[in-house]
Design a protein around this motif. Sequence first.
Motif, PDB file in Angstrom:
ATOM      1  N   SER A  75     -15.102  32.908  -2.667  1.00 43.30           N
ATOM      2  CA  SER A  75     -14.409  31.752  -3.253  1.00 43.30           C
ATOM      3  C   SER A  75     -14.899  30.449  -2.636  1.00 43.30           C
ATOM      4  O   SER A  75     -15.128  29.455  -3.335  1.00 43.30           O
ATOM      5  CB  SER A  75     -12.899  31.895  -3.060  1.00 43.30           C
ATOM      6  N   ILE A  76     -15.057  30.473  -1.307  1.00 39.97           N
ATOM      7  CA  ILE A  76     -15.545  29.265  -0.618  1.00 39.97           C
ATOM      8  C   ILE A  76     -16.965  28.932  -1.064  1.00 39.97           C
ATOM      9  O   ILE A  76     -17.301  27.761  -1.296  1.00 39.97           O
ATOM     10  CB  ILE A  76     -15.487  29.470   0.907  1.00 39.97           C
ATOM     11  N   GLU A  77     -17.802  29.976  -1.202  1.00 42.89           N
ATOM     12  CA  GLU A  77     -19.179  29.743  -1.631  1.00 42.89           C
ATOM     13  C   GLU A  77     -19.228  29.154  -3.037  1.00 42.89           C
ATOM     14  O   GLU A  77     -20.019  28.251  -3.319  1.00 42.89           O
ATOM     15  CB  GLU A  77     -19.968  31.051  -1.572  1.00 42.89           C
ATOM     16  N   LYS A  78     -18.358  29.682  -3.943  1.00 45.76           N
ATOM     17  CA  LYS A  78     -18.313  29.139  -5.291  1.00 45.76           C
ATOM     18  C   LYS A  78     -17.857  27.682  -5.271  1.00 45.76           C
ATOM     19  O   LYS A  78     -18.395  26.833  -5.990  1.00 45.76           O
ATOM     20  CB  LYS A  78     -17.364  29.971  -6.154  1.00 45.76           C
ATOM     21  N   LYS A  79     -16.851  27.407  -4.432  1.00 48.40           N
ATOM     22  CA  LYS A  79     -16.349  26.035  -4.322  1.00 48.40           C
ATOM     23  C   LYS A  79     -17.441  25.110  -3.801  1.00 48.40           C
ATOM     24  O   LYS A  79     -17.636  24.005  -4.320  1.00 48.40           O
ATOM     25  CB  LYS A  79     -15.134  26.002  -3.399  1.00 48.40           C
ATOM     26  N   LEU A  80     -18.145  25.585  -2.759  1.00 51.94           N
ATOM     27  CA  LEU A  80     -19.232  24.771  -2.216  1.00 51.94           C
ATOM     28  C   LEU A  80     -20.346  24.578  -3.238  1.00 51.94           C
ATOM     29  O   LEU A  80     -20.949  23.496  -3.310  1.00 51.94           O
ATOM     30  CB  LEU A  80     -19.791  25.430  -0.947  1.00 51.94           C
ATOM     31  N   GLU A  83     -19.171  22.018  -5.604  1.00 49.53           N
ATOM     32  CA  GLU A  83     -19.259  20.700  -4.966  1.00 49.53           C
ATOM     33  C   GLU A  83     -20.709  20.249  -4.867  1.00 49.53           C
ATOM     34  O   GLU A  83     -21.010  19.069  -5.064  1.00 49.53           O
ATOM     35  CB  GLU A  83     -18.621  20.758  -3.583  1.00 49.53           C
ATOM     36  N   ALA A  84     -21.600  21.206  -4.564  1.00 51.48           N
ATOM     37  CA  ALA A  84     -23.023  20.859  -4.472  1.00 51.48           C
ATOM     38  C   ALA A  84     -23.537  20.380  -5.821  1.00 51.48           C
ATOM     39  O   ALA A  84     -24.297  19.400  -5.895  1.00 51.48           O
ATOM     40  CB  ALA A  84     -23.834  22.067  -3.994  1.00 51.48           C
ATOM     41  N   ASN A  85     -23.087  21.060  -6.908  1.00 54.55           N
ATOM     42  CA  ASN A  85     -23.496  20.628  -8.239  1.00 54.55           C
ATOM     43  C   ASN A  85     -22.955  19.241  -8.557  1.00 54.55           C
ATOM     44  O   ASN A  85     -23.644  18.409  -9.150  1.00 54.55           O
ATOM     45  CB  ASN A  85     -23.008  21.633  -9.288  1.00 54.55           C
ATOM     46  N   TYR A  87     -22.141  16.896  -6.344  1.00 60.07           N
ATOM     47  CA  TYR A  87     -22.874  15.911  -5.557  1.00 60.07           C
ATOM     48  C   TYR A  87     -24.290  15.721  -6.088  1.00 60.07           C
ATOM     49  O   TYR A  87     -24.825  14.608  -6.087  1.00 60.07           O
ATOM     50  CB  TYR A  87     -22.918  16.335  -4.090  1.00 60.07           C
ATOM     51  N   PHE A  88     -24.898  16.840  -6.546  1.00 54.91           N
ATOM     52  CA  PHE A  88     -26.246  16.721  -7.113  1.00 54.91           C
ATOM     53  C   PHE A  88     -26.219  15.856  -8.365  1.00 54.91           C
ATOM     54  O   PHE A  88     -27.076  14.989  -8.557  1.00 54.91           O
ATOM     55  CB  PHE A  88     -26.795  18.111  -7.438  1.00 54.91           C
ATOM     56  N   ASN A  89     -25.210  16.091  -9.219  1.00 58.78           N
ATOM     57  CA  ASN A  89     -25.095  15.295 -10.439  1.00 58.78           C
ATOM     58  C   ASN A  89     -24.818  13.829 -10.115  1.00 58.78           C
ATOM     59  O   ASN A  89     -25.358  12.927 -10.767  1.00 58.78           O
ATOM     60  CB  ASN A  89     -23.979  15.851 -11.321  1.00 58.78           C
ATOM     61  N   LEU A  90     -23.972  13.610  -9.084  1.00 61.87           N
ATOM     62  CA  LEU A  90     -23.698  12.229  -8.683  1.00 61.87           C
ATOM     63  C   LEU A  90     -24.961  11.551  -8.156  1.00 61.87           C
ATOM     64  O   LEU A  90     -25.234  10.389  -8.472  1.00 61.87           O
ATOM     65  CB  LEU A  90     -22.606  12.205  -7.611  1.00 61.87           C
ATOM     66  N   ALA A  91     -25.723  12.303  -7.338  1.00 63.59           N
ATOM     67  CA  ALA A  91     -26.970  11.753  -6.807  1.00 63.59           C
ATOM     68  C   ALA A  91     -27.954  11.475  -7.935  1.00 63.59           C
ATOM     69  O   ALA A  91     -28.658  10.454  -7.931  1.00 63.59           O
ATOM     70  CB  ALA A  91     -27.575  12.726  -5.794  1.00 63.59           C
ATOM     71  N   GLU A  92     -27.989  12.395  -8.913  1.00 65.50           N
ATOM     72  CA  GLU A  92     -28.888  12.207 -10.043  1.00 65.50           C
ATOM     73  C   GLU A  92     -28.471  10.993 -10.858  1.00 65.50           C
ATOM     74  O   GLU A  92     -29.320  10.186 -11.277  1.00 65.50           O
ATOM     75  CB  GLU A  92     -28.876  13.470 -10.919  1.00 65.50           C
ATOM     76  N   ASP A  93     -27.154  10.863 -11.082  1.00 63.20           N
ATOM     77  CA  ASP A  93     -26.660   9.694 -11.820  1.00 63.20           C
ATOM     78  C   ASP A  93     -26.943   8.405 -11.057  1.00 63.20           C
ATOM     79  O   ASP A  93     -27.331   7.387 -11.654  1.00 63.20           O
ATOM     80  CB  ASP A  93     -25.147   9.817 -12.065  1.00 63.20           C
ATOM     81  N   ALA A  94     -26.730   8.455  -9.732  1.00 63.42           N
ATOM     82  CA  ALA A  94     -27.001   7.261  -8.913  1.00 63.42           C
ATOM     83  C   ALA A  94     -28.468   6.863  -9.008  1.00 63.42           C
ATOM     84  O   ALA A  94     -28.797   5.667  -9.083  1.00 63.42           O
ATOM     85  CB  ALA A  94     -26.609   7.522  -7.462  1.00 63.42           C
ATOM     86  N   GLU A  95     -29.347   7.880  -9.034  1.00 63.37           N
ATOM     87  CA  GLU A  95     -30.783   7.588  -9.151  1.00 63.37           C
ATOM     88  C   GLU A  95     -31.088   6.941 -10.506  1.00 63.37           C
ATOM     89  O   GLU A  95     -31.880   5.997 -10.592  1.00 63.37           O
ATOM     90  CB  GLU A  95     -31.576   8.892  -8.988  1.00 63.37           C
ATOM     91  N   LYS A  96     -30.420   7.443 -11.554  1.00 64.76           N
ATOM     92  CA  LYS A  96     -30.635   6.855 -12.881  1.00 64.76           C
ATOM     93  C   LYS A  96     -30.136   5.414 -12.920  1.00 64.76           C
ATOM     94  O   LYS A  96     -30.802   4.531 -13.468  1.00 64.76           O
ATOM     95  CB  LYS A  96     -29.903   7.679 -13.938  1.00 64.76           C
ATOM     96  N   TYR A  97     -28.957   5.187 -12.303  1.00 64.12           N
ATOM     97  CA  TYR A  97     -28.420   3.826 -12.292  1.00 64.12           C
ATOM     98  C   TYR A  97     -29.333   2.882 -11.512  1.00 64.12           C
ATOM     99  O   TYR A  97     -29.536   1.733 -11.917  1.00 64.12           O
ATOM    100  CB  TYR A  97     -27.015   3.823 -11.698  1.00 64.12           C
ATOM    101  N   ARG A  98     -29.855   3.376 -10.393  1.00 69.60           N
ATOM    102  CA  ARG A  98     -30.787   2.532  -9.626  1.00 69.60           C
ATOM    103  C   ARG A  98     -32.015   2.195 -10.465  1.00 69.60           C
ATOM    104  O   ARG A  98     -32.549   1.087 -10.382  1.00 69.60           O
ATOM    105  CB  ARG A  98     -31.212   3.247  -8.339  1.00 69.60           C
ATOM    106  N   MET A  99     -32.448   3.178 -11.250  1.00 66.97           N
ATOM    107  CA  MET A  99     -33.616   2.957 -12.090  1.00 66.97           C
ATOM    108  C   MET A  99     -33.306   1.927 -13.176  1.00 66.97           C
ATOM    109  O   MET A  99     -34.085   0.996 -13.410  1.00 66.97           O
ATOM    110  CB  MET A  99     -34.050   4.282 -12.723  1.00 66.97           C
ATOM    111  N   PHE A 100     -32.135   2.066 -13.817  1.00 66.47           N
ATOM    112  CA  PHE A 100     -31.762   1.107 -14.855  1.00 66.47           C
ATOM    113  C   PHE A 100     -31.548  -0.281 -14.275  1.00 66.47           C
ATOM    114  O   PHE A 100     -31.815  -1.291 -14.939  1.00 66.47           O
ATOM    115  CB  PHE A 100     -30.503   1.576 -15.586  1.00 66.47           C
TER     116      PHE A 100
END
Length: 231
Positions: A75-80, A83-85, A87-100
């Motif tokens: 359960s903890i691994e699934k939760k992590l 969360e990793a997904n 954070y990855f999506n947030l980082a990806e979105d942040a990268e797109k926003y920086r690009m725009f």
Amino acid sequence: MKVKGNHVILSLVALVLGFMIAFSYNLTNKERAKPDYKDKSWDREFQLRNKLIKEEEKTRDLQAELIEKQGELTSIEKKLANEANVYFNLAEDAEKYRMFLGKIKVKGEGVEVTLSDGMTENNNDNINQYLVHERHVFKVINELYISGAAAVAVNGQRINQNSYIVCNGPVITVDGQQHPAPFVFTAIGDADVLESSLNLAGGVKDQLVNENIIFTIEKKDKVILEPVLGS
């Protein structure tokens, strides 16, 4: 003497037999006094069996606890992982926003569009009808973004959400920087899509050509755009 000798022999024999009988009797009594070996062995086996049963019970309890802990770990691994997904999506979105926003340097395939002032052989024509104006620039930039461009620059100057473009005679001012014609637009995105969108019948290219603007477009395998300078 002969009779006496026989008596002596018989006496010795009787004495030996008596001794043997007494010894055997004494030994038998001692053996009877001792606990039975088989009974002792059975008790030992019984104790070991009970101990083994208790250890098996402890093992089952530990296995049950291990399975429970493994479930919690899963359960903890699934939760992590979730969360990793996130954070990855947030980082990806942040990268797109920086690009725009033009905060980072970007590169990729894209197109290069050039707008040049038109030419006339009639001196009586109004020259403003042959110059590139801000509305022409806006048409190209908007069409590029609508067609999926990730980043756009005019004469090498990145465009961001706060950019302002003003026509000042024969020059165009982009974010306070003046640029004379020709105006070169570089855009990163799917080169085929961007080119097709601009070349649509009745689209941006046809509109600009009808307004006496010289329009050219070229697909690029590699376009590099520098980040926005200043604040």
